[in-house]
Design an enzyme around this catalytic site. Structure first.
Site, PDB file in Angstrom:
ATOM      1  N   LYS A  10     124.889 -17.808  18.234  1.00  0.00           N
ATOM      2  CA  LYS A  10     124.635 -16.577  17.238  1.00  0.00           C
ATOM      3  C   LYS A  10     125.736 -16.777  16.164  1.00  0.00           C
ATOM      4  O   LYS A  10     126.920 -17.558  16.607  1.00  0.00           O
ATOM      5  CB  LYS A  10     125.042 -15.290  17.899  1.00  0.00           C
ATOM      6  CG  LYS A  10     123.503 -15.000  18.731  1.00  0.00           C
ATOM      7  CD  LYS A  10     123.708 -13.695  19.398  1.00  0.00           C
ATOM      8  CE  LYS A  10     122.586 -13.148  20.363  1.00  0.00           C
ATOM      9  NZ  LYS A  10     122.509 -11.951  20.934  1.00  0.00           N
TER      10      LYS A  10
ATOM     11  N   TYR B 205     113.114 -10.785  17.135  1.00  0.00           N
ATOM     12  CA  TYR B 205     113.528  -9.684  18.247  1.00  0.00           C
ATOM     13  C   TYR B 205     112.657  -8.212  18.078  1.00  0.00           C
ATOM     14  O   TYR B 205     113.001  -7.174  18.176  1.00  0.00           O
ATOM     15  CB  TYR B 205     114.789  -9.091  17.788  1.00  0.00           C
ATOM     16  CG  TYR B 205     116.063  -9.832  18.323  1.00  0.00           C
ATOM     17  CD1 TYR B 205     116.104 -10.068  19.681  1.00  0.00           C
ATOM     18  CD2 TYR B 205     116.964 -10.365  17.540  1.00  0.00           C
ATOM     19  CE1 TYR B 205     117.212 -10.894  20.217  1.00  0.00           C
ATOM     20  CE2 TYR B 205     118.090 -10.901  18.151  1.00  0.00           C
ATOM     21  CZ  TYR B 205     118.128 -11.121  19.313  1.00  0.00           C
ATOM     22  OH  TYR B 205     119.249 -11.928  20.032  1.00  0.00           O
TER      23      TYR B 205
ATOM     24  N   ASN C 248     127.612 -11.333  21.006  1.00  0.00           N
ATOM     25  CA  ASN C 248     127.636 -11.836  22.373  1.00  0.00           C
ATOM     26  C   ASN C 248     127.324 -13.430  22.394  1.00  0.00           C
ATOM     27  O   ASN C 248     126.947 -13.878  23.354  1.00  0.00           O
ATOM     28  CB  ASN C 248     126.975 -11.039  23.428  1.00  0.00           C
ATOM     29  CG  ASN C 248     125.439 -11.135  23.168  1.00  0.00           C
ATOM     30  OD1 ASN C 248     124.992 -11.599  22.085  1.00  0.00           O
ATOM     31  ND2 ASN C 248     124.743 -10.318  23.993  1.00  0.00           N
TER      32      ASN C 248
ATOM     33  N   GLU D  54     109.107 -17.927  21.193  1.00  0.00           N
ATOM     34  CA  GLU D  54     110.227 -18.093  20.703  1.00  0.00           C
ATOM     35  C   GLU D  54     110.427 -19.317  20.142  1.00  0.00           C
ATOM     36  O   GLU D  54     110.797 -19.669  19.035  1.00  0.00           O
ATOM     37  CB  GLU D  54     111.679 -17.452  21.400  1.00  0.00           C
ATOM     38  CG  GLU D  54     111.553 -16.302  21.584  1.00  0.00           C
ATOM     39  CD  GLU D  54     112.839 -15.616  22.815  1.00  0.00           C
ATOM     40  OE1 GLU D  54     113.703 -16.461  23.172  1.00  0.00           O
ATOM     41  OE2 GLU D  54     112.871 -14.165  22.761  1.00  0.00           O
TER      42      GLU D  54
ATOM     43  N   HIS E  33     121.664 -16.406  22.486  1.00  0.00           N
ATOM     44  CA  HIS E  33     120.655 -15.867  22.748  1.00  0.00           C
ATOM     45  C   HIS E  33     119.861 -16.760  23.874  1.00  0.00           C
ATOM     46  O   HIS E  33     120.012 -18.012  23.694  1.00  0.00           O
ATOM     47  CB  HIS E  33     119.522 -15.709  21.551  1.00  0.00           C
ATOM     48  CG  HIS E  33     118.271 -15.418  21.926  1.00  0.00           C
ATOM     49  ND1 HIS E  33     117.673 -14.049  22.470  1.00  0.00           N
ATOM     50  CD2 HIS E  33     117.018 -16.106  22.340  1.00  0.00           C
ATOM     51  CE1 HIS E  33     116.613 -14.218  22.823  1.00  0.00           C
ATOM     52  NE2 HIS E  33     116.020 -15.372  22.642  1.00  0.00           N
TER      53      HIS E  33
HETATM   54  N1  UDP Z   1     122.114  -5.882  21.982  1.00  0.00           N
HETATM   55  C1  UDP Z   1     123.147  -4.869  21.583  1.00  0.00           C
HETATM   56  N2  UDP Z   1     123.480  -3.597  22.103  1.00  0.00           N
HETATM   57  C2  UDP Z   1     122.669  -3.281  23.182  1.00  0.00           C
HETATM   58  C3  UDP Z   1     121.841  -4.198  23.747  1.00  0.00           C
HETATM   59  C4  UDP Z   1     121.560  -5.615  23.087  1.00  0.00           C
HETATM   60  O1  UDP Z   1     123.851  -5.059  20.457  1.00  0.00           O
HETATM   61  O2  UDP Z   1     122.975  -2.400  23.794  1.00  0.00           O
HETATM   62  C5  UDP Z   1     121.933  -7.171  21.123  1.00  0.00           C
HETATM   63  C6  UDP Z   1     122.765  -8.171  21.748  1.00  0.00           C
HETATM   64  O3  UDP Z   1     123.283  -8.900  21.054  1.00  0.00           O
HETATM   65  C7  UDP Z   1     121.428  -8.860  22.940  1.00  0.00           C
HETATM   66  C8  UDP Z   1     120.410  -8.577  21.900  1.00  0.00           C
HETATM   67  O4  UDP Z   1     120.718  -7.273  21.227  1.00  0.00           O
HETATM   68  O5  UDP Z   1     121.975 -10.121  23.207  1.00  0.00           O
HETATM   69  C9  UDP Z   1     119.232  -8.732  22.829  1.00  0.00           C
HETATM   70  O6  UDP Z   1     119.424  -7.747  23.767  1.00  0.00           O
HETATM   71  P1  UDP Z   1     118.622  -7.923  25.196  1.00  0.00           P
HETATM   72  O7  UDP Z   1     118.539  -6.766  25.944  1.00  0.00           O
HETATM   73  O8  UDP Z   1     117.387  -8.695  25.228  1.00  0.00           O
HETATM   74  O9  UDP Z   1     119.918  -8.950  25.844  1.00  0.00           O
HETATM   75  P2  UDP Z   1     119.930 -10.669  26.088  1.00  0.00           P
HETATM   76  O10 UDP Z   1     118.304 -11.038  26.451  1.00  0.00           O
HETATM   77  O11 UDP Z   1     120.321 -11.045  24.819  1.00  0.00           O
HETATM   78  O12 UDP Z   1     121.060 -10.793  27.108  1.00  0.00           O
HETATM   79 MG    MG Z   2     116.788 -10.594  25.697  1.00  0.00          MG
END
Ligand code: UDP
Ligand code: MG
Length: 138
Positions: free
Chosen positions: A10, A50, A113, A127, A116
């Protein structure tokens, strides 16, 4: 079972010069890089990528972040690649991520974070097809 997954470095991790460190951690896990591309996402592309998160409270911030700079996407291949990539990534919330994971090391916040990773075979297929054309993956 041999699987493929999409991992995306990211914008915060690209800006902080952690592309190489992140790929090294995934390669050291034994995953094979079979596709690699740097690009910049538009708002439309983030909404499509997303799609399951559109409308959630964090989505506008996520979209702003994901369009704020370049990203590096890769296709990783190996036994259980989806779960192994996510293990190396660590928990979504970096405060909960295990020591030594990518997110523990390189995340700036829950949104920023660092990486992805696809979460299922269905999302991996979707994806990968969204991010790469047929000529960009071996
Ligand atoms: N995210 C965020 N706040 C939240 C949850 C998710 O900003 O409360 C963002 C974060 O960058 C995350 C992405 O949205 O990686 C996608 O969320 P997901 O729950 O799919 O998490 P991941 O699969 O990336 O662990
Ligand atoms: Mg996810």
């Amino acid at each position: 079972m041999t699987e493929r997954t999409l991992c995306v470095v990211k914008p915060n991790a690209v800006k902080d010069n952690h592309i190489g460190a992140i790929i090294k951690m995934l390669e050291e896990e034994g995953l094979k890089v079979v596709g690699l591309k740097m690009t910049k996402l538009t708002a439309d592309k983030v909404e499509a990528f997303y799609a399951e998160h559109v409308g959630k409270p964090f989505f506008e911030g996520l979209k702003e972040f994901m369009t704020s700079g370049s990203v590096v996407g890769m296709v990783l291949e190996g036994d259980n690649a989806i779960a192994r990539c996510r293990k190396v990534m660590g928990a979504t919330n970096p405060e909960k991520a295990d020591e030594g994971t990518i997110r523990k090391l390189y995340a700036a916040s829950m949104t920023e974070n660092a990486v992805h990773g696809s979460d299922s075979p269905e999302s991996a297929a979707r994806e990968i097809a969204f991010y790469f054309d047929n000529f960009s993956i071996i």
